[in-house]
Design a protein around this motif. Sequence first.
Motif, PDB file in Angstrom:
ATOM      1  N   GLN A  85       0.853  -1.187   0.000  1.00 44.19           N
ATOM      2  CA  GLN A  85       0.000   0.000   0.000  1.00 44.19           C
ATOM      3  C   GLN A  85       0.891   1.240   0.000  1.00 44.19           C
ATOM      4  OE1 GLN A  85      -3.772  -0.413   0.835  1.00 44.19           O
ATOM      5  NE2 GLN A  85      -3.028  -2.323  -0.090  1.00 44.19           N
ATOM      6  N   ALA A  86       0.443   2.305  -0.667  1.00 42.69           N
ATOM      7  CA  ALA A  86       1.224   3.540  -0.662  1.00 42.69           C
ATOM      8  C   ALA A  86       0.289   4.735  -0.654  1.00 42.69           C
ATOM      9  CB  ALA A  86       2.157   3.597  -1.872  1.00 42.69           C
ATOM     10  N   ALA A  87       0.824   5.879  -0.276  1.00 44.30           N
ATOM     11  CA  ALA A  87       0.100   7.148  -0.363  1.00 44.30           C
ATOM     12  C   ALA A  87       1.062   8.199  -0.894  1.00 44.30           C
ATOM     13  CB  ALA A  87      -0.433   7.556   1.013  1.00 44.30           C
ATOM     14  N   LEU A  88       0.548   9.052  -1.784  1.00 42.67           N
ATOM     15  CA  LEU A  88       1.300  10.210  -2.259  1.00 42.67           C
ATOM     16  C   LEU A  88       0.476  11.419  -1.847  1.00 42.67           C
ATOM     17  CD1 LEU A  88       3.461  11.699  -3.927  1.00 42.67           C
ATOM     18  CD2 LEU A  88       2.041  11.278  -5.950  1.00 42.67           C
ATOM     19  N   ARG A 119      -3.595  16.614  10.249  1.00 41.20           N
ATOM     20  CA  ARG A 119      -4.505  17.598   9.637  1.00 41.20           C
ATOM     21  C   ARG A 119      -5.211  18.474  10.674  1.00 41.20           C
ATOM     22  NH1 ARG A 119      -6.644  13.464   5.128  1.00 41.20           N
ATOM     23  NH2 ARG A 119      -4.913  13.778   3.671  1.00 41.20           N
ATOM     24  N   LYS A 120      -5.195  18.054  11.924  1.00 39.35           N
ATOM     25  CA  LYS A 120      -5.835  18.857  12.988  1.00 39.35           C
ATOM     26  C   LYS A 120      -4.869  19.839  13.644  1.00 39.35           C
ATOM     27  CE  LYS A 120      -9.328  15.444  14.251  1.00 39.35           C
ATOM     28  NZ  LYS A 120      -9.454  14.174  15.001  1.00 39.35           N
ATOM     29  N   THR A 121      -3.601  19.838  13.223  1.00 45.45           N
ATOM     30  CA  THR A 121      -2.597  20.662  13.907  1.00 45.45           C
ATOM     31  C   THR A 121      -2.612  22.114  13.426  1.00 45.45           C
ATOM     32  OG1 THR A 121      -0.923  20.154  12.245  1.00 45.45           O
ATOM     33  CG2 THR A 121      -1.046  18.686  14.169  1.00 45.45           C
ATOM     34  N   GLU A 122      -1.962  22.965  14.220  1.00 44.24           N
ATOM     35  CA  GLU A 122      -1.780  24.368  13.838  1.00 44.24           C
ATOM     36  C   GLU A 122      -1.029  24.472  12.508  1.00 44.24           C
ATOM     37  OE1 GLU A 122       0.169  26.692  16.853  1.00 44.24           O
ATOM     38  OE2 GLU A 122       0.530  28.367  15.479  1.00 44.24           O
ATOM     39  N   GLU A 123      -0.051  23.584  12.297  1.00 44.70           N
ATOM     40  CA  GLU A 123       0.719  23.631  11.038  1.00 44.70           C
ATOM     41  C   GLU A 123      -0.211  23.536   9.834  1.00 44.70           C
ATOM     42  OE1 GLU A 123       3.463  20.371  10.464  1.00 44.70           O
ATOM     43  OE2 GLU A 123       4.073  21.136   8.503  1.00 44.70           O
ATOM     44  N   TRP A 124      -1.251  22.686   9.947  1.00 50.69           N
ATOM     45  CA  TRP A 124      -2.116  22.449   8.785  1.00 50.69           C
ATOM     46  C   TRP A 124      -2.992  23.653   8.432  1.00 50.69           C
ATOM     47  CZ3 TRP A 124       0.887  18.566   8.275  1.00 50.69           C
ATOM     48  CH2 TRP A 124       0.799  17.779   7.136  1.00 50.69           C
ATOM     49  N   ARG A 125      -3.102  24.627   9.355  1.00 51.61           N
ATOM     50  CA  ARG A 125      -3.833  25.855   8.984  1.00 51.61           C
ATOM     51  C   ARG A 125      -3.133  26.588   7.848  1.00 51.61           C
ATOM     52  NH1 ARG A 125      -4.394  28.584  14.855  1.00 51.61           N
ATOM     53  NH2 ARG A 125      -4.950  26.691  15.985  1.00 51.61           N
ATOM     54  N   TYR A 126      -1.844  26.304   7.671  1.00 50.29           N
ATOM     55  CA  TYR A 126      -1.075  26.952   6.606  1.00 50.29           C
ATOM     56  C   TYR A 126      -1.124  26.168   5.294  1.00 50.29           C
ATOM     57  CZ  TYR A 126       0.947  29.820  10.321  1.00 50.29           C
ATOM     58  OH  TYR A 126       1.127  30.680  11.369  1.00 50.29           O
ATOM     59  N   VAL A 127      -1.781  25.003   5.300  1.00 49.31           N
ATOM     60  CA  VAL A 127      -1.876  24.197   4.078  1.00 49.31           C
ATOM     61  C   VAL A 127      -2.997  24.757   3.224  1.00 49.31           C
ATOM     62  CG1 VAL A 127      -2.438  21.921   3.158  1.00 49.31           C
ATOM     63  CG2 VAL A 127      -0.910  22.140   5.150  1.00 49.31           C
ATOM     64  N   GLU A 128      -2.671  25.212   2.016  1.00 51.76           N
ATOM     65  CA  GLU A 128      -3.767  25.742   1.190  1.00 51.76           C
ATOM     66  C   GLU A 128      -4.126  24.833   0.034  1.00 51.76           C
ATOM     67  OE1 GLU A 128      -2.659  29.759   0.146  1.00 51.76           O
ATOM     68  OE2 GLU A 128      -1.496  29.077  -1.571  1.00 51.76           O
ATOM     69  N   ARG A 129      -3.313  23.827  -0.224  1.00 49.25           N
ATOM     70  CA  ARG A 129      -3.708  22.810  -1.198  1.00 49.25           C
ATOM     71  C   ARG A 129      -3.158  21.476  -0.747  1.00 49.25           C
ATOM     72  NH1 ARG A 129      -2.372  22.203  -7.682  1.00 49.25           N
ATOM     73  NH2 ARG A 129      -3.901  20.551  -8.044  1.00 49.25           N
ATOM     74  N   GLU A 130      -4.003  20.452  -0.815  1.00 49.76           N
ATOM     75  CA  GLU A 130      -3.593  19.096  -0.439  1.00 49.76           C
ATOM     76  C   GLU A 130      -4.439  18.096  -1.203  1.00 49.76           C
ATOM     77  OE1 GLU A 130      -4.027  18.169   3.743  1.00 49.76           O
ATOM     78  OE2 GLU A 130      -3.226  16.136   3.497  1.00 49.76           O
ATOM     79  N   VAL A 131      -3.792  17.097  -1.765  1.00 45.06           N
ATOM     80  CA  VAL A 131      -4.488  16.004  -2.435  1.00 45.06           C
ATOM     81  C   VAL A 131      -3.972  14.712  -1.820  1.00 45.06           C
ATOM     82  CG1 VAL A 131      -4.996  14.891  -4.644  1.00 45.06           C
ATOM     83  CG2 VAL A 131      -4.645  17.366  -4.574  1.00 45.06           C
ATOM     84  N   ASP A 132      -4.877  13.776  -1.542  1.00 44.99           N
ATOM     85  CA  ASP A 132      -4.507  12.522  -0.892  1.00 44.99           C
ATOM     86  C   ASP A 132      -4.704  11.396  -1.901  1.00 44.99           C
ATOM     87  OD1 ASP A 132      -4.444  10.163   0.640  1.00 44.99           O
ATOM     88  OD2 ASP A 132      -5.186  11.199   2.422  1.00 44.99           O
ATOM     89  N   ILE A 133      -3.604  10.818  -2.359  1.00 44.22           N
ATOM     90  CA  ILE A 133      -3.636   9.801  -3.413  1.00 44.22           C
ATOM     91  C   ILE A 133      -3.233   8.465  -2.808  1.00 44.22           C
ATOM     92  CG2 ILE A 133      -2.663   9.126  -5.652  1.00 44.22           C
ATOM     93  CD1 ILE A 133      -1.900  12.275  -5.773  1.00 44.22           C
ATOM     94  N   ARG A 134      -4.111   7.475  -2.923  1.00 40.69           N
ATOM     95  CA  ARG A 134      -3.808   6.158  -2.353  1.00 40.69           C
ATOM     96  C   ARG A 134      -3.559   5.150  -3.470  1.00 40.69           C
ATOM     97  NH1 ARG A 134      -4.811   6.140   3.197  1.00 40.69           N
ATOM     98  NH2 ARG A 134      -4.899   8.347   3.768  1.00 40.69           N
ATOM     99  N   LEU A 135      -2.597   4.265  -3.217  1.00 40.73           N
ATOM    100  CA  LEU A 135      -2.142   3.361  -4.272  1.00 40.73           C
ATOM    101  C   LEU A 135      -1.886   1.964  -3.718  1.00 40.73           C
ATOM    102  CD1 LEU A 135      -0.138   6.203  -4.184  1.00 40.73           C
ATOM    103  CD2 LEU A 135      -0.215   5.615  -6.596  1.00 40.73           C
ATOM    104  N   SER A 136      -1.849   0.998  -4.634  1.00 42.08           N
ATOM    105  CA  SER A 136      -1.478  -0.361  -4.240  1.00 42.08           C
ATOM    106  C   SER A 136      -0.712  -1.008  -5.377  1.00 42.08           C
ATOM    107  CB  SER A 136      -2.738  -1.177  -3.911  1.00 42.08           C
ATOM    108  OG  SER A 136      -3.495  -1.362  -5.087  1.00 42.08           O
ATOM    109  N   ARG A 137      -0.005  -2.082  -5.033  1.00 43.17           N
ATOM    110  CA  ARG A 137       0.720  -2.802  -6.084  1.00 43.17           C
ATOM    111  C   ARG A 137       0.560  -4.290  -5.856  1.00 43.17           C
ATOM    112  NH1 ARG A 137       7.060  -1.733  -4.365  1.00 43.17           N
ATOM    113  NH2 ARG A 137       6.886  -2.540  -2.254  1.00 43.17           N
TER     114      ARG A 137
END
Lengths: 180, 180
Positions: B83-86, B162-180
């Motif tokens: 399993q992987a995530a990008l 994603r609930k942290t203070e750091e994530w308030r500065y994230v303005e774009r995020e895509v969650d890509i899940r993969l398998s092989r």
Amino acid sequence: MRPSAVSFVAGPQGEWRIERIVPVRGAPLAAAPRLARIEGELVRPPSAWVLHGVRTHERYTESAERARLSGVQPPLGRAECTQAALIPISKSEAWWDLAQDERRAVFESRSKHISTGLEYLPAVARRLYHGREIGAEFDFLTWFEFAPADAAGFDDLVERLRKTEEWRYVEREVDIRLSR
Amino acid sequence: MRPSAVSFVAGPQGEWRIERIVPVRGAPLAAAPRLARIEGELVRPPSAWVLHGVRTHERYTESAERARLSGVQPPLGRAECTQAALIPISKSEAWWDLAQDERRAVFESRSKHISTGLEYLPAVARRLYHGREIGAEFDFLTWFEFAPADAAGFDDLVERLRKTEEWRYVEREVDIRLSR
């Protein structure tokens, strides 16, 4: 500020006349009569050499230092600043292998890079570009502008930095002096 | 380690099958069947999309943290990690305008980015690439590999960050899940 590119193009044309090119450490750069600083683009014109970099966010400056700097940092392009220096530098793998706190300790706690530079403000205007991440020839390109009366002070600044612990990690440095 | 390039190429070919692409914040990425992770090159083949980055030195990790990480950080490519995530991310100008100590304070002192990640080691292998300096579409690309039994733990890690203070500065995020 979004990161933006720069090209320093040495050749027959350009606003700045190259007065001398001194290889301080490592491989030199070829002689050329003039230099153009082209902000905003990575260009590869026919030329003696081209150095590329990216102007981007600060890596070591802390908030208190930034506050002190912001009051005294002059802009580039002041009319009286007819002298300039371009100092490309690459650091060793040993530097890049240090952790962030170790690099910061060498950079400021022990080498006083920021506080030494502050002593020469506002006489010396400075702009830093990063080359390492874009696979450029040098890790850093630093561009300085100052008036003829401040040239001796600038030499003093460079001399002091070259004696620091930080400079033990410099494995290539060329000192290029210019006038317009 | 010299900086080295990476291209994540989405299209008809590649080792990894794309299971889903979730736009967490900001503009999404187009659907595609497969993904190839090409280390060492910035390639632009005909494809659904290509994301570029550079693997380079660490920006926030301090020496004590690095020592803790080095004992438990697994390599990529373990046979059981099917399993992987990008997760490509861009942060706001407000983030990049912070001084180094302010970014570090948000990143670790208040958001516990490193210490939270440590809890999920060695189950989750991770590799970070930087895109901002090369003018790439995203500031960061993070690649994760784990075994199917650790997928729930990985979801938990992502949720916590994603609930942290750091994530308030994230303005774009895509969650890509993969398998092989």
